[in-house]
Write a protein that holds these residues in place. Structure first.
Motif, PDB file in Angstrom:
ATOM      1  N   GLN A  24      -4.859  -7.145  -6.244  1.00 43.33           N
ATOM      2  CA  GLN A  24      -5.941  -8.411  -6.181  1.00 43.33           C
ATOM      3  C   GLN A  24      -7.235  -7.881  -6.855  1.00 43.33           C
ATOM      4  N   THR A  71      -3.354  -3.554  -1.663  1.00 41.08           N
ATOM      5  CA  THR A  71      -4.311  -4.673  -0.965  1.00 41.08           C
ATOM      6  C   THR A  71      -5.960  -4.400  -1.681  1.00 41.08           C
ATOM      7  N   HIS A  72      -6.402  -2.697  -1.581  1.00 39.17           N
ATOM      8  CA  HIS A  72      -7.600  -2.790  -2.275  1.00 39.17           C
ATOM      9  C   HIS A  72      -7.626  -1.295  -2.680  1.00 39.17           C
ATOM     10  N   CYS A  73      -8.781  -0.898  -3.211  1.00 40.56           N
ATOM     11  CA  CYS A  73      -8.687   0.430  -3.870  1.00 40.56           C
ATOM     12  C   CYS A  73      -9.099   1.546  -3.081  1.00 40.56           C
ATOM     13  N   HIS A  74      -8.963   1.497  -1.800  1.00 41.49           N
ATOM     14  CA  HIS A  74      -9.774   2.640  -0.939  1.00 41.49           C
ATOM     15  C   HIS A  74      -8.454   3.719  -1.129  1.00 41.49           C
ATOM     16  N   ASP A  78       0.851  -1.139   0.034  1.00 43.79           N
ATOM     17  CA  ASP A  78       0.087  -0.107   0.022  1.00 43.79           C
ATOM     18  C   ASP A  78       0.914   1.135   0.011  1.00 43.79           C
ATOM     19  N   GLN A 112     -11.080  -8.059  -7.695  1.00 47.46           N
ATOM     20  CA  GLN A 112     -12.105  -8.467  -6.672  1.00 47.46           C
ATOM     21  C   GLN A 112     -13.386  -8.606  -7.582  1.00 47.46           C
TER      22      GLN A 112
END
Length: 79
Positions: free
Chosen positions: A77, A45-48, A22, A79
């Motif tokens: 990743q 890890t994620h798109c926030h 991140d 989703q």
């Protein structure tokens, strides 16, 4: 990167390789240009926004820094 919990980002080093998990922290302020030149890969890890906030700055740095010739690999990743 932040001891006060106001940003998201981890730098790990394995042997001579350096990676970011991140990039929600202000990378240039905390690592500096020379530290960013050591980064060989980035895992988002994620798109926030608090996990990817500084990605575009890192990408521009990798593209336009005059003495930087490595490519930073990005792993996402799906989703």
């Amino acid at each position: 990167f932040s001891r006060m919990g106001k940003s998201i980002g981890y730098q790990i080093e394995i042997g001579q390789s350096c990676y970011l998990i991140d990039c929600g922290a202000p990378l240039f302020h905390l690592i500096g240009g020379h530290g960013l030149k050591k980064v060989g890969g980035l895992l988002i890890t994620h798109c926030h926004d608090d996990h990817k906030r500084w990605f575009s700055d890192l990408a521009l740095f990798c593209r336009y820094a005059p003495d930087f010739h490595n490519k930073v690999f990005l792993l996402l990743q799906r989703q």
